[in-house]
Scaffold this motif. Structure first.
Motif, short mmCIF file in Angstrom:
data_model
loop_
_atom_site.label_atom_id
_atom_site.label_comp_id
_atom_site.label_asym_id
_atom_site.label_seq_id
_atom_site.Cartn_x
_atom_site.Cartn_y
_atom_site.Cartn_z
N UNK A 290 -7.62 9.00 -10.68
CA UNK A 290 -7.95 7.60 -10.98
C UNK A 290 -8.49 7.41 -12.40
N UNK A 291 -8.98 8.49 -13.00
CA UNK A 291 -9.44 8.39 -14.38
C UNK A 291 -8.29 8.14 -15.35
N UNK A 292 -7.06 8.34 -14.89
CA UNK A 292 -5.88 8.11 -15.73
C UNK A 292 -5.11 6.84 -15.33
N UNK A 293 -5.62 6.14 -14.35
CA UNK A 293 -4.98 4.90 -13.89
C UNK A 293 -5.26 3.76 -14.88
N UNK A 294 -4.23 3.02 -15.31
CA UNK A 294 -4.49 1.87 -16.19
C UNK A 294 -5.41 0.87 -15.50
N UNK A 295 -6.51 0.48 -16.13
CA UNK A 295 -7.44 -0.48 -15.51
C UNK A 295 -6.71 -1.76 -15.10
N UNK A 296 -7.06 -2.26 -13.92
CA UNK A 296 -6.48 -3.50 -13.43
C UNK A 296 -5.44 -3.31 -12.35
N UNK A 297 -4.73 -2.19 -12.38
CA UNK A 297 -3.64 -1.97 -11.41
C UNK A 297 -4.17 -1.95 -9.98
N UNK A 298 -5.24 -1.20 -9.77
CA UNK A 298 -5.72 -0.97 -8.41
C UNK A 298 -6.28 -2.23 -7.76
N UNK A 299 -6.64 -3.23 -8.57
CA UNK A 299 -7.22 -4.45 -8.01
C UNK A 299 -6.25 -5.23 -7.13
N UNK A 300 -4.97 -4.92 -7.25
CA UNK A 300 -3.99 -5.61 -6.41
C UNK A 300 -4.18 -5.25 -4.94
N UNK B 180 2.29 -3.16 1.13
CA UNK B 180 2.52 -4.12 2.21
C UNK B 180 3.69 -3.71 3.08
N UNK B 181 4.76 -3.22 2.45
CA UNK B 181 5.93 -2.78 3.22
C UNK B 181 5.62 -1.61 4.12
N UNK B 182 4.86 -0.65 3.61
CA UNK B 182 4.54 0.54 4.40
C UNK B 182 3.51 0.26 5.48
N UNK B 183 2.60 -0.67 5.23
CA UNK B 183 1.65 -1.05 6.28
C UNK B 183 2.34 -1.83 7.39
N UNK B 184 3.33 -2.63 7.04
CA UNK B 184 4.10 -3.33 8.06
C UNK B 184 4.86 -2.34 8.93
N UNK B 185 5.31 -1.26 8.29
CA UNK B 185 6.03 -0.21 9.01
C UNK B 185 5.08 0.63 9.86
N UNK B 186 3.87 0.89 9.33
CA UNK B 186 2.92 1.75 10.02
C UNK B 186 1.50 1.36 9.66
N UNK C 279 4.71 -4.04 -8.02
CA UNK C 279 5.39 -2.97 -7.29
C UNK C 279 4.46 -2.32 -6.26
N UNK C 280 3.20 -2.10 -6.66
CA UNK C 280 2.26 -1.46 -5.75
C UNK C 280 1.96 -2.35 -4.54
N UNK C 281 1.78 -3.62 -4.77
CA UNK C 281 1.53 -4.55 -3.67
C UNK C 281 2.69 -4.55 -2.69
N UNK C 282 3.91 -4.60 -3.23
CA UNK C 282 5.10 -4.60 -2.37
C UNK C 282 5.21 -3.31 -1.58
N UNK C 283 4.93 -2.18 -2.24
CA UNK C 283 5.02 -0.87 -1.59
C UNK C 283 4.00 -0.75 -0.46
#
Length: 311
Positions: free
Chosen positions: A153-163, A137-143, A131-135
């Motif tokens: 970020x201390x509460x972010x599940x490890x691994x998510x941000x690597x996308x 990429x879509x917003x960068x294509x728009x702007x 979902x994050x990758x899609x979001x």
């Protein structure tokens, strides 16, 4: 018609350009129309309203100015803010949005993520990454000038941000959109141990706070966030591949800094002259370590409630 105006918007020189720009922006929702960076005001805001953070003031103002002056940057600007609660991390991220876009933080091109809201379950990392990758990429294509802010970020599940790794490198250009023009801000309390340790050592050695350099802290912060298994950057390829422009340290605040926060907020309430409230709040805040009482344990975070109590 919109395409023709778009070409004119890009090609016509001022003063005629201003006329076509206004016409174009009246019928277009292009982010170019809302992207109105004001570096001078950003610098002024940082130096006027961010207390006790000489490293933050210098790094943020210099890096943003340098990044925006480059019409074709090699990679996105990626800043990771670290430090104790109440030291100004969220405030500075808001300043960036406020001084980059005409509609400030309400701009549709400034995107904010909070792990407890957007990524609450460690069991759904694969779904979140998709979902994050899609979001993104879509917003960068728009702007291409999108700003992405990842809080807590201390509460972010490890691994998510690597996308995000492909978007943060130097070669990601898709559908004629230059993804290297984006700005990413990460905010975290992880790294505060390394920061507070250096600040305490400087204080106990009798050295001036302004003598602390980025080189004293950056590697230590990177190691702490990379090795902390509760951090969203735990074993992250983003850290490993050195895709973060700077780890920005927010130093713990002393009593004098807390009192400056109190004065600032009192003036906003029309009570600039209440030195008694400044003294009361400064005295009421808890400081650490126990021996020395050097740094506020909550920074300026609890100041507003305390002012209301003492007024």
């Amino acid at each position: 018609m919109l395409a023709i105006l778009s070409v004119l918007f890009l090609l016509i020189c001022s003063p005629v350009c201003c006329v076509f720009q206004k016409l174009y922006c009246t019928i277009s929702d292009s982010c170019d129309c809302d992207f109105k960076p004001n570096i001078r005001d950003l610098e002024w805001d940082l130096y006027k309203n961010v207390f006790g953070q000489h490293l933050v003031q210098d790094i943020v103002s210099e890096e943003v100015a340098k990044f925006l002056q480059n019409k074709s940057p090699d990679q996105p600007l990626v800043l990771s803010f670290h430090g104790s609660s109440g030291t100004g991390k969220t405030l500075v991220s808001s300043m960036l949005g406020n001084h980059l876009y005409g509609s400030a933080m309400s701009s549709p091109f400034v995107h904010q993520f909070v792990p407890t809201l957007h990524f609450p379950s460690p069991k759904r990392v694969k779904q979140y990454k998709k979902e994050l990758k899609s979001w993104v990429q879509g917003n960068l294509t728009e702007c291409a000038r999108s700003v992405f802010i990842f809080d807590e970020m201390e509460k972010m599940p490890p691994g998510v941000i690597d996308v995000l790794e492909p978007f943060l490198g130097s070669s990601h250009v898709v559908f004629r959109t230059n993804y290297r023009k984006a700005i990413y801000i990460f905010i975290s309390t992880t790294g505060e141990k390394a920061i507070n340790k250096v600040a305490l050592e400087h204080r106990q050695a009798g050295r001036e706070r302004d003598e602390i350099k980025l080189s004293d802290l950056e590697d230590a912060i990177a190691q702490e966030v990379y090795n902390d298994d509760t951090s969203g950057f735990f074993k992250s390829s983003i850290v490993q591949q050195k895709l973060i422009t700077h780890f920005v340290p927010f130093l713990p605040l002393t009593r004098s800094h807390v009192e400056r926060c109190v004065r600032s907020q009192l003036c906003q309430r029309g009570s600039c002259g209440r030195s008694d409230v400044v003294e009361a709040v400064g005295r009421n805040v808890i400081y650490s370590p126990v021996q020395g009482q050097y740094f506020s344990t909550t920074g300026c975070k609890a100041v507003s409630a305390k002012i209301s109590f003492f007024l």
